[in-house]
Every structure is written in C-alpha cells, then in structure tokens.
Design a protein around this motif. Structure first.
Motif, short mmCIF file in Angstrom:
data_model
loop_
_atom_site.label_atom_id
_atom_site.label_comp_id
_atom_site.label_asym_id
_atom_site.label_seq_id
_atom_site.Cartn_x
_atom_site.Cartn_y
_atom_site.Cartn_z
N UNK A 88 0.82 -1.21 0.00
CA UNK A 88 0.00 0.00 0.00
C UNK A 88 0.86 1.26 0.00
N UNK A 89 1.93 1.26 0.76
CA UNK A 89 2.77 2.45 0.89
C UNK A 89 3.63 2.67 -0.36
N UNK A 90 4.27 1.62 -0.84
CA UNK A 90 5.20 1.75 -1.97
C UNK A 90 4.53 1.57 -3.32
N UNK A 91 3.24 1.25 -3.32
CA UNK A 91 2.46 1.08 -4.55
C UNK A 91 3.04 0.00 -5.46
N UNK A 92 3.73 -0.96 -4.86
CA UNK A 92 4.18 -2.15 -5.59
C UNK A 92 4.30 -3.29 -4.59
N UNK A 93 3.93 -4.48 -5.02
CA UNK A 93 3.91 -5.62 -4.11
C UNK A 93 5.31 -6.22 -3.99
N UNK A 94 5.78 -6.40 -2.76
CA UNK A 94 7.07 -7.05 -2.56
C UNK A 94 7.00 -8.51 -3.01
N UNK A 95 8.08 -9.00 -3.57
CA UNK A 95 8.14 -10.40 -3.97
C UNK A 95 8.39 -11.29 -2.74
N UNK A 96 9.17 -10.75 -1.80
CA UNK A 96 9.54 -11.56 -0.64
C UNK A 96 9.98 -10.66 0.51
N UNK A 97 9.69 -11.10 1.70
CA UNK A 97 10.26 -10.50 2.91
C UNK A 97 11.09 -11.59 3.56
N UNK A 98 12.35 -11.28 3.84
CA UNK A 98 13.20 -12.28 4.48
C UNK A 98 13.92 -11.66 5.67
N UNK A 99 14.10 -12.48 6.68
CA UNK A 99 14.78 -12.02 7.88
C UNK A 99 16.27 -11.91 7.61
N UNK A 100 16.90 -10.91 8.20
CA UNK A 100 18.36 -10.81 8.13
C UNK A 100 18.95 -11.59 9.29
N UNK A 101 20.15 -12.11 9.11
CA UNK A 101 20.78 -12.90 10.17
C UNK A 101 22.17 -12.41 10.51
N UNK A 102 22.57 -11.29 9.94
CA UNK A 102 23.92 -10.78 10.15
C UNK A 102 23.86 -9.58 11.09
N UNK A 103 24.13 -9.82 12.37
CA UNK A 103 24.06 -8.77 13.38
C UNK A 103 25.43 -8.59 14.03
N UNK A 104 26.28 -7.80 13.41
CA UNK A 104 27.60 -7.59 14.00
C UNK A 104 27.49 -6.74 15.26
N UNK A 105 26.83 -5.61 15.19
CA UNK A 105 26.77 -4.67 16.30
C UNK A 105 25.90 -5.12 17.45
N UNK A 106 25.00 -6.05 17.20
CA UNK A 106 24.06 -6.47 18.24
C UNK A 106 24.47 -7.77 18.91
#
Length: 150
Positions: free
Chosen positions: A19-37
C-alpha cells in the motif's frame, strides 16, 4: 490483547508495504547478520525488541532491488493495522548449533479501551444494565461503582 506470530507479522508488513510503496514485494526475508548487536546474544539466541528501534530486521525484495526493513518500520506497519494500540515486538534469532540464525517474530498488541467514567455516569449505566436485564454487565458496573465510591 492480540498476539501476533511470525506469519501474521510478515503478512501485515507485506500488505502495508504494498500500500505504501504502490508495488507488491516479492519476498520478505529475515536478516541474520548482526555484527553490532552480538552483545544481545544470550544462550545462543539474539532477541531484539522495541528498544532496538533502528535495527535492520528484514529485507524486502522487489523486482529490481532489495531494501532494508527496520524495526521501526515493522512497528509502523503494525500500528497502521491496529490504530490506537501499544505494540511490544520481539524478533528472536536462533544461533545454536542447528539454528542457523532462524528467526521468529512475535508481537503483543494492546488497546487502552477502558473509559474513565465518573460515579454518576456509572450509576446511569447501572440503570441501563437493569433495563436490559444484563446481569454480567450489572455486576461489572456495580463493582466499578463501589471501587470509585469507597
């Protein structure tokens, strides 16, 4: 209170992003690279909550590019879905031997839907509950009235 699980959060995020970007995302994926955290790592699990407001938690894949999704954006998407709510969100990443950074997300959505009524207003509602012959509501209202006038 409403409890949302990983798939619920992904579905709402996808809907809001489309709705916000007026285009449908193909995929949402979690990130797993947390150096600072990494300092947040306990027992081979990393937990991110509302306090890690600016943490990158997902990536959104569009046709020609990938954009980061921050914790604050996920909160925004959930607040758009559940107006006037308080949201506590948690992303957990499993870094145990077989976990491979597998992610889960949960959210608790709370609403402050209790009205602050004066004793006289509650008395009127008690009369109305009697008229409707609603025993449960009558008992709830009389308990509240007694608390306020004690």
């Amino acid at each position: 209170m409403i409890r949302l699980e990983t798939q619920d959060i992904l579905n709402i995020s996808m809907k809001q992003m489309a709705a916000i970007f007026k285009m449908k995302p193909l995929e949402l994926r979690f990130v797993t690279d947390f150096q600072g955290e990494k300092y947040l790592l306990t027992n081979d699990k990393l937990h991110l909550s509302n306090q890690q407001y600016w943490a990158k938690v997902m990536e959104c894949v569009f046709g020609d590019h990938v954009r980061p999704v921050l914790m604050c954006e996920v909160l925004y998407f959930l607040r758009n879905e559940f107006l006037d709510s308080d949201i506590k969100i948690c992303f957990s990443y499993d870094y145990a031997e077989n976990g491979n950074g597998e992610a889960t997300a949960t959210a608790e959505v709370s609403f402050n839907d209790s009205a602050d009524l004066q004793p006289s207003e509650i008395a009127e509602l008690i009369d109305f509950a009697l008229t409707l012959q609603d025993k449960q509501w009558f008992h709830e209202l009389t308990t509240k009235y007694k608390q306020l006038t004690a």
